[in-house]
Write an enzyme that holds these catalytic residues in place. Structure first.
Site, PDB file in Angstrom:
ATOM      1  N   ASP A 169       0.838  -1.206   0.000  1.00 12.62           N
ATOM      2  CA  ASP A 169       0.000   0.000   0.000  1.00 12.62           C
ATOM      3  C   ASP A 169       0.868   1.249   0.000  1.00 12.62           C
ATOM      4  O   ASP A 169       0.828   2.039   0.944  1.00 12.62           O
ATOM      5  CB  ASP A 169      -0.830  -0.006   1.293  1.00 12.62           C
ATOM      6  CG  ASP A 169      -2.245  -0.503   1.072  1.00 12.62           C
ATOM      7  OD1 ASP A 169      -2.794  -0.286  -0.012  1.00 12.62           O
ATOM      8  OD2 ASP A 169      -2.790  -1.107   2.018  1.00 12.62           O
TER       9      ASP A 169
ATOM     10  N   ARG B  21       5.937   3.492   3.656  1.00 10.68           N
ATOM     11  CA  ARG B  21       5.883   2.273   4.476  1.00 10.68           C
ATOM     12  C   ARG B  21       7.220   1.587   4.641  1.00 10.68           C
ATOM     13  O   ARG B  21       7.363   0.745   5.523  1.00 10.68           O
ATOM     14  CB  ARG B  21       4.883   1.279   3.891  1.00 10.68           C
ATOM     15  CG  ARG B  21       3.473   1.829   3.920  1.00 10.68           C
ATOM     16  CD  ARG B  21       2.428   0.793   3.667  1.00 10.68           C
ATOM     17  NE  ARG B  21       1.134   1.431   3.576  1.00 10.68           N
ATOM     18  CZ  ARG B  21       0.339   1.674   4.618  1.00 10.68           C
ATOM     19  NH1 ARG B  21       0.716   1.301   5.823  1.00 10.68           N
ATOM     20  NH2 ARG B  21      -0.818   2.277   4.470  1.00 10.68           N
TER      21      ARG B  21
ATOM     22  N   ARG C 273      -5.193  11.304   0.951  1.00  8.90           N
ATOM     23  CA  ARG C 273      -4.748  10.185   0.111  1.00  8.90           C
ATOM     24  C   ARG C 273      -5.280  10.318  -1.318  1.00  8.90           C
ATOM     25  O   ARG C 273      -4.749   9.702  -2.239  1.00  8.90           O
ATOM     26  CB  ARG C 273      -5.249   8.855   0.683  1.00  8.90           C
ATOM     27  CG  ARG C 273      -4.695   8.516   2.054  1.00  8.90           C
ATOM     28  CD  ARG C 273      -5.516   7.379   2.706  1.00  8.90           C
ATOM     29  NE  ARG C 273      -5.400   6.130   1.989  1.00  8.90           N
ATOM     30  CZ  ARG C 273      -6.249   5.097   2.130  1.00  8.90           C
ATOM     31  NH1 ARG C 273      -7.298   5.206   2.947  1.00  8.90           N
ATOM     32  NH2 ARG C 273      -6.068   3.992   1.466  1.00  8.90           N
TER      33      ARG C 273
ATOM     34  N   LYS D 202      -8.097   2.404  -6.956  1.00 13.17           N
ATOM     35  CA  LYS D 202      -8.944   1.999  -5.843  1.00 13.17           C
ATOM     36  C   LYS D 202      -9.672   3.204  -5.275  1.00 13.17           C
ATOM     37  O   LYS D 202      -9.236   4.323  -5.506  1.00 13.17           O
ATOM     38  CB  LYS D 202      -8.119   1.299  -4.758  1.00 13.17           C
ATOM     39  CG  LYS D 202      -7.084   2.178  -4.052  1.00 13.17           C
ATOM     40  CD  LYS D 202      -6.114   1.292  -3.288  1.00 13.17           C
ATOM     41  CE  LYS D 202      -5.279   2.100  -2.333  1.00 13.17           C
ATOM     42  NZ  LYS D 202      -4.247   1.317  -1.646  1.00 13.17           N
ATOM     43  N   HIS D 203     -10.764   3.074  -4.561  1.00 13.43           N
ATOM     44  CA  HIS D 203     -11.485   1.858  -4.178  1.00 13.43           C
ATOM     45  C   HIS D 203     -12.802   1.870  -4.936  1.00 13.43           C
ATOM     46  O   HIS D 203     -13.653   2.707  -4.614  1.00 13.43           O
ATOM     47  CB  HIS D 203     -11.746   1.873  -2.674  1.00 13.43           C
ATOM     48  CG  HIS D 203     -10.493   2.117  -1.861  1.00 13.43           C
ATOM     49  ND1 HIS D 203      -9.932   3.371  -1.666  1.00 13.43           N
ATOM     50  CD2 HIS D 203      -9.678   1.243  -1.215  1.00 13.43           C
ATOM     51  CE1 HIS D 203      -8.849   3.253  -0.899  1.00 13.43           C
ATOM     52  NE2 HIS D 203      -8.667   1.996  -0.619  1.00 13.43           N
TER      53      HIS D 203
ATOM     54  N   HIS E 267     -12.859   0.373   7.532  1.00 18.77           N
ATOM     55  CA  HIS E 267     -12.078  -0.562   8.333  1.00 18.77           C
ATOM     56  C   HIS E 267     -12.822  -0.915   9.612  1.00 18.77           C
ATOM     57  O   HIS E 267     -12.535  -1.908  10.251  1.00 18.77           O
ATOM     58  CB  HIS E 267     -10.722   0.051   8.690  1.00 18.77           C
ATOM     59  CG  HIS E 267      -9.862   0.275   7.488  1.00 18.77           C
ATOM     60  ND1 HIS E 267     -10.048   1.349   6.649  1.00 18.77           N
ATOM     61  CD2 HIS E 267      -8.855  -0.456   6.958  1.00 18.77           C
ATOM     62  CE1 HIS E 267      -9.150   1.276   5.670  1.00 18.77           C
ATOM     63  NE2 HIS E 267      -8.437   0.197   5.829  1.00 18.77           N
TER      64      HIS E 267
ATOM     65  N   ASP F 142     -10.657  -5.400  -1.775  1.00 19.14           N
ATOM     66  CA  ASP F 142      -9.926  -4.815  -0.658  1.00 19.14           C
ATOM     67  C   ASP F 142      -9.803  -5.926   0.392  1.00 19.14           C
ATOM     68  O   ASP F 142     -10.358  -7.022   0.226  1.00 19.14           O
ATOM     69  CB  ASP F 142     -10.638  -3.570  -0.105  1.00 19.14           C
ATOM     70  CG  ASP F 142      -9.665  -2.651   0.668  1.00 19.14           C
ATOM     71  OD1 ASP F 142      -8.533  -3.085   0.967  1.00 19.14           O
ATOM     72  OD2 ASP F 142     -10.042  -1.511   0.971  1.00 19.14           O
TER      73      ASP F 142
END
Lengths: 537, 537
Positions: free
Chosen positions: B80, B88, B154, B184-185, B197, B269
């Site tokens: 990601d 990351r 984002r 995405k998404h 989430h 996802d």
């Protein structure tokens, strides 16, 4: 010999500091860690050693390989991994502080010595697999001053015989794996109450006292054929009224070389430390250390200035060429004792790294946690809602307190909300010296108090001078102390545990790592939480 | 075909989660990240993909190599990395959030599209050098709801045309480097005010509205030949009253495959997300997703259960073998588009890693910081002593706030003492809604307020719902607000900046990384502090 050849030879005796991380932007201490351009230039110019801080096991392995490609000759690659390689390089074994074994020595000296040798073996073998050939341990200081802010649980004992027997066992284990060890900090840093990283401590003892207390562990390490000894930044007026030990011929040559007969490598402690930099320039400090008897100059405040100073001192005859050659010979001899890793395909290195922590290492780490755990009280922590009050040196990039630390997750699973205090938290203190914690600002309910407090270089007391005995009494007086966990200083634990009623669940571990938290909290009735797994692999 | 062959084929369509760190004990999210034994067993059984979280650039490179050795066939290895690989994997480039470029697009669309393509190129190339072949970006959601707790900065834009143009440019850049991208998404997660989430958000829009707002960026990504599209865990009753998008044939087959003509890989996802696991079992969720039109099953809550479910569905004829083969063919086609790295000696890999961040990458990162910086007020922060009040999501292992962060060091050099607030701090709040900050508990003096607040998955508002406008008014009313820095949410910044007098030094950056802090604080008159160096290397 031309001057540039001479400079190249002298450069071999320098040990400069780099980051274990690959890129300049990743350096954690850019003030002290050279950039890659500087490192490469110095290694190409013949600098013979690098001390590394930071990075994971994987990063260290790649970094050591990279540094060696920048140098024409084999390097000394070292790190301050006194408490297992995992203390500084994540993924390797992070072991209980040595004092845990020191305290076992009184009850079971044979087992303690076996464990210290395994400790050395684990540290040496993992260091070798990750590319290091020199471990800057064992600490040979006798921690006979509980107020010592910098040695503390890093020592192998509070008594000379214990510290000596265990340090010698560590040396045998480490060097048996083909990695050099380093006894430190000569002639003994245990009896200070100030931090030589911040100022120059005074040690008032004379030679008779040193022979009785400070020197025996170094003698034991020498008898175990330790390859190197690191000097201390301490003033010992009885031996040398003018100079700190690191720069003192009386200490390094008369005492260490002549009286103790040490023929190995003498390395200074970091010459950038304030105790030295506040008094001498980078060039002169290096020359004085070398004149005093040191072979290797660790972390000169300015490597070029140190080279300039040493080169000039040789050219002027202040340092003889024979003396220079002696140090070079000692370095060469030490390097010949090392067993490097020869893997050079990616697949072989990945396979080597995946087995760097062996089942025996896991068992050693777990055994050290178990044997050093001290429990008071018999109860279990009551169910929450409650408050999990944690004191830690700092929350920023602290391997002791990852987001999934048992110290956070296990109490949370029982309804205890975490409140973490460090030097940057809003104050939890009020003005009442008898009841110093401002309880009106904290959530209600039973309190689990978890103190991660120990001596650490540069950190001063790191919370150890806060009024924790008064807090314990305060929480008891209002019926809110539900449990106590102390991780680190045995002296703080001894102050607190005597205040506790017999049924209050409380425990102590010398270690602060997640594995120590897990085992300690189990004794308080807090078993593994759902998100937590795999601390012993 | 025997059953075990069938199971092996099905396994290729699973993408399981592992840690970028080498050892189980280093997993940051042990609840979701498989152990090495589990990973190895699944890869040996034919599982075809791994999504990786955590570790440095060096660790990731070694890890990808290790995972591939456990598999008989080429793997899809993804992460990601929406904001650069360094988001990351430390050491790689950590870029400004995409919305920074989205906001430039209104002023200078051509430059914005160039930058988005460079952003994709930087991300794709670094991903490839580190062993990945699939970047789980760009986000194609239109962030038209400022209360969106999970998309926020984002997104590539707040308007469909902007998000589409920039997402397509990212796809071209990334895939031009031989690394698959992922839009995405689907069909659009921008207009939600809850976090999928944690629960299943409802999107009330009909197809006409979707065609106008949500779908254009996906159409643009498809036109740019994006290799994969990730489904959203959202309920869209106008399209499918029964099932969330991830499990909906109406969304994945009718809308995405038929109407939009997408012929690439459709990936769910993470199926472990609560919005799915709360409603369906691991096996049935995988079958429903596949039936709906997905090719790849990302992070099934239980990989064996997903395999069992899919195998049974094929054997029973619920899923046809032709349909299975279609997904396998799409996966194979995608893999053929990838350019793997072929270095396999340690020295070559070290050399490759040392140049993974290029001068162009450094320039891109710096340019994005500069162009997105917004400044209010003209003054400089007055000299301390003062208070540097920092709000951050969490202090634990936060790459935004290393110990040497400019947000800490620069104010300290000017006499501002840091006080850091996160969800585990003692409360700084009192009961007065008009003056909510308990100033009597804080040190005196001028206050520099630094808010690191943005939407993040799993985190809720992360401080964004705290009364910062009231705090700004309170500090102004007592003459103590000396400076304001907002890192992250443009919506919080817009709320606060209108409250400021014209001479108060204040600035905003969409980024929270140390590089953004450094540039922002320079505009407040705080230049580089002594300990800090090298953020741009």
């Amino acid at each position: 010999m031309c001057s540039s050849e001479l400079r190249r030879l002298i450069a071999r005796l320098l040990v400069v500091r780099g980051s274990g991380h690959a890129r300049d932007s990743q350096r954690r201490y850019p003030r002290w860690e050279l950039t890659n351009a500087e490192l490469r230039r110095l290694l190409e110019a013949g600098v013979g050693g690098v001390i590394l801080f930071g990075g994971s096991a994987e990063e260290l392995r790649l970094r050591c390989s990279q540094l060696q490609t920048w140098a024409a000759e084999p390097l000394l690659l070292c790190a301050d991994v006194e408490e297992g390689v995992g203390q500084r390089f994540e993924g390797a074994s992070w072991l209980m502080p040595p004092l845990a074994i020191g305290r076992l020595h009184g009850r079971d000296p044979q087992r303690a010595e076996q464990l210290a040798e395994q400790y050395g073996r684990c540290t040496g073998r993992q260091a070798r697999h990750l590319g290091l050939n020199w471990v800057l341990g064992p600490v040979c200081d006798v921690n006979n001053n509980p107020a010592n802010p910098v040695i503390n649980v890093r020592a192998w004992g509070e008594h000379p015989a214990t510290a000596g027997a265990l340090a010698a066992a560590f040396v045998r284990g480490c060097q048996g794996e083909g990695v050099l060890a380093c006894a430190k900090h000569f002639p003994g840093h245990g009896d200070t109450s100030s931090d030589s990283h911040l100022e120059l401590p005074q040690i008032p003892h004379n030679r008779t006292r040193l022979d009785a207390v400070e020197l025996p562990p170094f003698k034991a390490a020498i008898a175990a054929d330790v390859a190197s000894i690191m000097t201390a930044h301490l003033q010992l007026p009885a031996l040398d009224a003018a100079r700190p030990a690191t720069l003192s011929p009386a200490v390094l040559t008369d005492l260490l070389r002549r009286d103790l007969g040490f023929a190995g490598l003498v390395v200074t402690d970091a010459l950038v430390m304030e105790a030295i930099t506040n008094h001498y320039g980078a060039g002169e400090a290096a020359v004085l250390a070398f004149e005093a008897g040191a072979d290797l100059i660790l972390m000169p405040a300015d490597a070029e200035a140190a080279l300039d100073g040493l080169e000039q001192a040789v050219l002027s005859g202040r340092i003889s060429r024979a003396r220079l050659q002696e140090s070079l010979d000692r370095r060469e001899h030490a390097l010949q004792r090392c067993t490097p890793s020869h893997n050079n395909t990616l697949e072989a290195v990945v396979a080597e790294l995946s087995t760097v922590v062996t089942p025996e290492d896991l068992q050693l780490a777990a055994e050290l946690v178990s044997l050093s755990l001290e429990q008071e009280g018999i109860g279990h922590l009551p169910d929450g809602p409650g408050l999990n009050l944690i004191r830690v040196d700092t929350q920023l990039n602290t391997p002791q307190l990852p987001a999934m630390a048992p110290a956070l997750l296990r109490p949370a699973a029982q309804g205890y909300r975490a409140l973490v205090l460090d030097g940057r938290s809003p104050s939890p203190w009020c003005d009442n010296p008898e009841a110093p914690l401002a309880l009106d600002r904290l959530p209600p309910g039973p309190v689990l108090l978890q103190l991660l407090v120990r001596g650490n270089p540069f950190r001063g007391s790191a919370g150890g001078d806060e009024p924790w005995p008064q807090v314990v009494r305060q929480l008891l007086s209002v019926g809110r102390l539900a449990g106590l966990a102390v991780y680190g200083s045995p002296y703080l634990w001894e102050q607190l545990r005597v205040l506790l009623p017999p049924d209050l669940p409380a425990a102590y571990s010398p270690g602060q790592m997640p594995q120590a938290q897990a085992q300690l909290l189990s004794t308080l009735g807090l078993e593994a939480a759902a998100l937590e797994a795999g601390f012993t692999d």
